[in-house]
Design a protein around this motif. Structure first.
Motif, PDB file in Angstrom:
ATOM      1  N   LEU A 133     -33.226  15.377 -15.113  1.00  0.00           N
ATOM      2  CA  LEU A 133     -32.516  16.652 -15.218  1.00  0.00           C
ATOM      3  C   LEU A 133     -33.489  17.810 -15.465  1.00  0.00           C
ATOM      4  O   LEU A 133     -33.240  18.942 -15.044  1.00  0.00           O
ATOM      5  CB  LEU A 133     -31.527  16.617 -16.398  1.00  0.00           C
ATOM      6  N   ASP A 134     -34.581  17.509 -16.164  1.00  0.00           N
ATOM      7  CA  ASP A 134     -35.508  18.574 -16.587  1.00  0.00           C
ATOM      8  C   ASP A 134     -36.234  19.157 -15.384  1.00  0.00           C
ATOM      9  O   ASP A 134     -36.796  18.425 -14.561  1.00  0.00           O
ATOM     10  CB  ASP A 134     -36.501  18.011 -17.615  1.00  0.00           C
ATOM     11  N   GLY A 135     -36.209  20.477 -15.291  1.00  0.00           N
ATOM     12  CA  GLY A 135     -36.863  21.160 -14.163  1.00  0.00           C
ATOM     13  C   GLY A 135     -36.273  20.743 -12.822  1.00  0.00           C
ATOM     14  O   GLY A 135     -36.910  20.929 -11.799  1.00  0.00           O
ATOM     15  N   ARG A 136     -35.070  20.166 -12.852  1.00  0.00           N
ATOM     16  CA  ARG A 136     -34.412  19.622 -11.632  1.00  0.00           C
ATOM     17  C   ARG A 136     -35.347  18.661 -10.884  1.00  0.00           C
ATOM     18  O   ARG A 136     -35.446  18.686  -9.663  1.00  0.00           O
ATOM     19  CB  ARG A 136     -33.940  20.759 -10.714  1.00  0.00           C
ATOM     20  N   LEU A 137     -36.051  17.830 -11.696  1.00  0.00           N
ATOM     21  CA  LEU A 137     -36.979  16.862 -11.106  1.00  0.00           C
ATOM     22  C   LEU A 137     -36.259  15.962 -10.095  1.00  0.00           C
ATOM     23  O   LEU A 137     -36.742  15.767  -8.976  1.00  0.00           O
ATOM     24  CB  LEU A 137     -37.629  16.023 -12.230  1.00  0.00           C
ATOM     25  N   LEU A 138     -35.107  15.407 -10.511  1.00  0.00           N
ATOM     26  CA  LEU A 138     -34.373  14.506  -9.605  1.00  0.00           C
ATOM     27  C   LEU A 138     -32.980  15.054  -9.346  1.00  0.00           C
ATOM     28  O   LEU A 138     -32.182  15.197 -10.285  1.00  0.00           O
ATOM     29  CB  LEU A 138     -34.230  13.114 -10.241  1.00  0.00           C
ATOM     30  N   THR A 139     -32.689  15.351  -8.093  1.00  0.00           N
ATOM     31  CA  THR A 139     -31.326  15.744  -7.721  1.00  0.00           C
ATOM     32  C   THR A 139     -30.701  14.579  -6.948  1.00  0.00           C
ATOM     33  O   THR A 139     -31.311  14.037  -6.021  1.00  0.00           O
ATOM     34  CB  THR A 139     -31.340  17.017  -6.848  1.00  0.00           C
TER      35      THR A 139
END
Ligand SMILES: Nc1ncnc2c1ncn2[C@@H]1O[C@H](COP(=O)(O)OP(=O)(O)O)[C@@H](O)[C@H]1O
Ligand SMILES: CC(=O)N[C@@H](CCC(=O)OP(=O)(O)O)C(=O)O
Length: 292
Positions: A133-139
Motif C-alpha cells: 500500500l505504501d507509495g502505491r508500491l503494489l496495485t
C-alpha cells in the motif's frame, strides 16, 4: 588457553580462501538489486530467521540493494485459529473474506514485517518496513479465476519509487505482500507473486524464492535429484511430465514471469538450511536451483 576464535573444523587458511573466492560474486552483484522472498515454513524458526537477516545484512554491506518480500501464511493461520476462523484454499491461494483480509493485513504488515525489521536491526543493520500500500508500491485488482476468492488480488502494476528511495538511502527494504486496489480496497497477494512482480518492476538482477525444499528436484522425495541449473526453456517439459507438482508449480511460474519481465536469474532454495543464501550467491557450486 584455547584459541576460541578458530573453528576446529576449518583451518584458517581454508577460511581465508573461502572469503577470497567470494570476490568475483561480490563484484558481479554490488550495486545490483536482488529481491528475496521469505515465508512459509522457512520463517518459523526464530533463531534461523535471525541468521537469515544477518546473512542479508552481510550481502547489503557488500553493496547489494536488497528487497525482502515476505509472506507469513503460518502466522495468519495462527491468528485466524485464535478467533475460530478457518481458511479455505484454492490452488494455493487463501480464500479471503473481510475478516481474513483484516487479519492478514494486521499479521503481515503489522506483525511479521516489524519482526523482520527488528531482526535486521538486531544484526546491526537498518531496515525500512513497508507493505504494497505504501507509495502505491503494489496495485492489484480482484483475482480473476473460476472460483471467487474474495479479497485475493492479482497485481496490476508496480511503482518502485519509494522502494528505490529507500534503497538509495541505504535501507534494507522489507515488504509485506498486501496490495491496494484502484477501487480503494485492500487485497491479499501471495508473497511469491508479489516478489516476482516487484523483481520485474524494479529491474532486479535476481529473484530468490526461499522455501523449505532444496530446490527443483526430478524426484520430489529424493534430495540427491536436485537440478542445480535450469534453463527456462526446460520448465514446460517439467510441467508436462508431472515432475513439478503442488506448490512448486506456482513457484516456477513466478520465476518465468520474473525472467520474462527482465530479471536475469531466479533461484529457488531451502531457507531452512543455515546460510543458504550466502552459499547460493557467493560460491561456484550454489546450493539450490538457478533458473535462467
Ligand atoms: N519437483 C519438485 N521439486 C521440489 N519440490 C516439489 C516438486 N514438486 C512438488 N514439490 C513440492 O513443492 C513444495 C514447495 O512449495 P510450497 O509448499 O508452496 O512452498 P512455500 O510454502 O515455501 O511457499 C515442496 O515442499 C514440495 O513438496
Ligand atoms: C492469497 C494468499 O494466499 N495470500 C497469502 C499471503 C501470505 C503468503 O504468501 O505467505 P507464505 O509465503 O508464508 O505462504 C496468505 O494469505 O497466506
Amino acid at each position: 588457553m584455547p584459541n576460541t576464535k578458530s573453528s576446529p573444523l576449518i583451518d584458517p587458511q581454508t577460511r581465508a580462501e573461502i572469503l577470497v573466492q567470494a570476490i568475483p560474486y561480490i563484484q558481479r552483484f554490488a550495486g545490483k538489486t536482488i529481491v528475496i522472498k521469505y515465508g512459509g515454513g522457512a520463517m518459523l524458526n526464530q533463531a534461523l530467521m535471525q541468521s537469515v537477516m544477518s546473512d542479508l545484512l552481510l550481502l547489503q554491506l557488500m553493496g547489494m540493494r536488497l528487497v525482502l518480500v515476505h509472506g507469513g501464511g503460518p502466522f495468519i493461520n495462527r491468528a485466524l485459529e485464535a478467533i475460530g476462523h478457518t481458511s479455505q484454499w484454492e490452488n494455493g491461494l487463501r480464500v479471503t473474506d473481510a475478516t481474513t483480509m483484516q487479519v492478514a493485513q494486521e499479521v503481515l504488515a503489522g506483525g511479521v514485517n516489524k519482526t523482520l525489521v527488528r531482526a535486521v536491526g538486531a544484526a546491526g543493520g537498518r531496515a525500512l518496513g513497508i507493505c504494497g500500500l505504501d507509495g502505491r508500491l503494489l496495485t492489484a485488482c480482484k483475482h480473476d479465476g473460476d472460483v471467487d476468492l474474495g479479497y485475493v488480488g492479482d497485481i496490476e502494476s508496480v511503482d518502485c519509487r519509494l522502494l528505490n528511495d529507500g534503497l538509495d538511502k541505504g535501507y534494507l527494504m522489507v515488504v509485506a505482500s498486501i496490495a491496494g486496489g484502484r477501487d480503494g480496497q485492500v487485497y491479499n497477494v501471495n508473497a511469491d507473486h508479489a516478489a516476482a512482480a516487484i523483481a520485474a518492476g524494479c529491474g532486479a538482477q535476481k529473484l530468490i524464492l526461499m522455501t523449505d525444499v532444496l530446490g527443483v528436484l526430478t524426484d520430489k522425495d529424493d534430495p540427491s535429484s536436485l537440478i542445480s541449473v535450469l534453463p527456462q526453456a526446460q520448465v514446460p517439459d517439467l510441467l508436462a511430465d508431472g515432475t513439478l507438482k503442488g506448490g512448486m508449480i506456482p513457484k516456477l511460474t513466478c520465476c518465468l514471469d520474473a525472467l520474462s519481465g527482465g530479471v536475469q536469474q531466479a533461484h529457488i532454495l531451502d531457507g531452512t538450511l543455515p546460510h543458504a543464501i550466502l552459499l547460493e550467491l557467493l560460491s561456484d557450486d550454489g546450493i539450490g536451483t538457478m533458473v535462467y
